[in-house]
Write an enzyme that holds these catalytic residues in place. Structure first.
Site, mmCIF file in Angstrom:
data_model
loop_
_atom_site.group_PDB
_atom_site.id
_atom_site.type_symbol
_atom_site.label_atom_id
_atom_site.label_comp_id
_atom_site.label_asym_id
_atom_site.label_seq_id
_atom_site.Cartn_x
_atom_site.Cartn_y
_atom_site.Cartn_z
ATOM 1 N N GLU B 43 0.837 -1.206 0.000
ATOM 2 C CA GLU B 43 0.000 0.000 0.000
ATOM 3 C C GLU B 43 0.875 1.261 0.000
ATOM 4 O O GLU B 43 1.886 1.322 0.694
ATOM 5 C CB GLU B 43 -0.839 -0.044 1.296
ATOM 6 C CG GLU B 43 -1.872 1.051 1.457
ATOM 7 C CD GLU B 43 -2.733 0.820 2.710
ATOM 8 O OE1 GLU B 43 -2.378 -0.056 3.546
ATOM 9 O OE2 GLU B 43 -3.762 1.506 2.851
ATOM 10 N N LYS B 115 -9.371 2.563 -2.313
ATOM 11 C CA LYS B 115 -9.725 1.853 -1.074
ATOM 12 C C LYS B 115 -11.082 2.332 -0.555
ATOM 13 O O LYS B 115 -11.262 3.544 -0.339
ATOM 14 C CB LYS B 115 -8.627 2.115 -0.035
ATOM 15 C CG LYS B 115 -8.737 1.358 1.262
ATOM 16 C CD LYS B 115 -7.521 1.714 2.169
ATOM 17 C CE LYS B 115 -7.454 0.899 3.442
ATOM 18 N NZ LYS B 115 -6.221 1.204 4.230
ATOM 19 N N CYS B 149 -5.468 -3.326 1.605
ATOM 20 C CA CYS B 149 -5.327 -3.532 3.050
ATOM 21 C C CYS B 149 -6.636 -3.911 3.745
ATOM 22 O O CYS B 149 -7.166 -4.998 3.537
ATOM 23 C CB CYS B 149 -4.698 -2.271 3.657
ATOM 24 S SG CYS B 149 -4.076 -2.496 5.348
#
Lengths: 267, 267
Positions: B43, B115, B149
């Site tokens: 990330e 995300k 993540c």
């Protein structure tokens, strides 16, 4: 109560319901003597699981039928709540449901759930799928939910119970020895991702050609395995604590869900 | 192609983007020399993750910005596709997105994902949440999806990608050492329950007060761990095979979902 003293009865299927009830009576006594307040039995606990569509039709009953009354008498005799699986009557001409019911220590039926995710040819030959998502029920200060076997392999039904506030998900099951990855991989994830306890009471031993895998398991809300059986008959005693739920929920992902993006999951 | 030769680059954050790009260049060369066709980085691969809202604002760029052009040059130089994370410009006055992008060996940008599930105060201080569910993209005969993540800790986004036909889910991540249960418990479940590969490329080492946990992991569609890194910098090479997907999908639970009961999950 802060602690739920739980017993899982991992057992082979009995030859006939009379013998199954006698074994349940002895097991309930033993579980209570060891301090358990709630006993969870495998899927189709008293009839056997792979009994064919004729067998299911012959043994199916309403939720307050003769098996339920016998279980209620056992629960009252020993002062212990019992979760068990049974074939439940459907509308005339329809295959029965693969159901699980909770009967409390005072003999009250407090929850009944009909398996919604049917597993392969075995389930489809014998059962109709349940038509309602699982619902949480209150018992002794705990929010509980019931699922049956294959249901727990899907994230969705456990998620639904967690969103209703479930503390623990109780799962009567009949998982074959070839599918140990359910206990090894999926149960800890269901517990962790939802911050709940998951208690999975499996059959063991032979039923016809089928060998059930045991490994009945209780997972805590951090994904830890709190108890796990072996391959043979066993009574697992586990104390579940609300005190384990609170810190796990301080970091719960449930509040971070993006419900605005999840519509495709129900299409 | 039947086999996807994948490399995961588990690495500490570099001091500055110039150094990060130099390291990526060397790593891409090494990965290609070892036969990899696709390299997945952590990330916020090139900027650091906990760089503060000012740092993010200063380094954010459009999806075809200078970092993207530099990555495309590296991908073309070595003939390898690269998945990397970066801060992506948002509308004026809005915090950037925490994005991940795939650039192919011919320098084409083929997928960009923002995300959607923001993690705690760190993410919320720095980023805006993505407003679109992840989408599968085709690459060399594989159906791929990107998550970042915390997204993978939720069953929903991986499920969404699986329902779109994903073969593998690639996850740039920056998971701290206190949260190893993500790799240990959740990744195998996401792979098994969806019958997909999951490749999780984590950071390692220190960034300010934070220690990242490494343990970058590739899980197969039976829930097995196919490769896992240690705590330190490492280049993991893993061959993913379509041949592993087919038998796993013969018993896929995806076809047994009860979409008629899942509406409460998106409310």
């Amino acid at each position: 109560m802060d602690t739920l003293n739980l017993a899982l009865w991992q057992c082979p299927y009995a030859p006939g319901t009379a013998e199954a009830l006698a074994r349940l009576d002895a097991t309930a006594a033993r579980a209570r003597a060891q301090g358990a307040a709630l006993l969870v039995c495998p899927e189709m606990s008293l009839t056997g699981y792979q009994i064919g569509s004729d067998g299911v039709a012959a043994l199916a009953e309403p939720a307050d039928g003769p098996l339920a009354q016998a279980v209620a008498a056992i629960a009252q005799r020993h002062g212990i709540a019992i979760v068990y699986g049974y074939p439940e009557h459907n509308a005339p001409g329809e295959k029965p449901y693969n159901a699980a019911q909770c009967i409390t220590a005072d003999g009250q039926r407090v929850a009944n759930y009909r398996k919604t995710h049917l597993f392969g040819d075995i389930d489809r030959a014998q059962f109709s799928p349940g038509d309602a998502a699982p619902a949480v029920f209150a018992w002794n200060g705990w929010q509980l939910g019931l699922l049956v076997c294959y249901d727990i392999e899907f994230p969705e039904p456990a998620r639904g119970l967690a969103l209703q506030g479930a503390d623990a998900i109780l799962v009567p099951t009949a998982n074959m020895i070839a599918f140990d990855e359910v206990q090894r991989v999926l149960l800890p994830a269901r517990a962790l991702e939802n911050r709940v306890f998951v208690a999975y009471a499996n059959a063991c031993g032979q039923e016809g050609e089928t060998t059930y895998g045991g490994l009945s398991t209780v997972c805590g809300p951090t994904g830890s395995v709190q108890a796990q059986g072996g391959r043979n008959e066993e009574l697992l005693l586990v104390a579940l604590s609300h005190g384990d739920l609170r810190p796990a929920r301080d970091t719960s992902p449930l509040r971070d869900r993006r419900t605005d993006l999840y519509d495709p999951l129900s299409r």
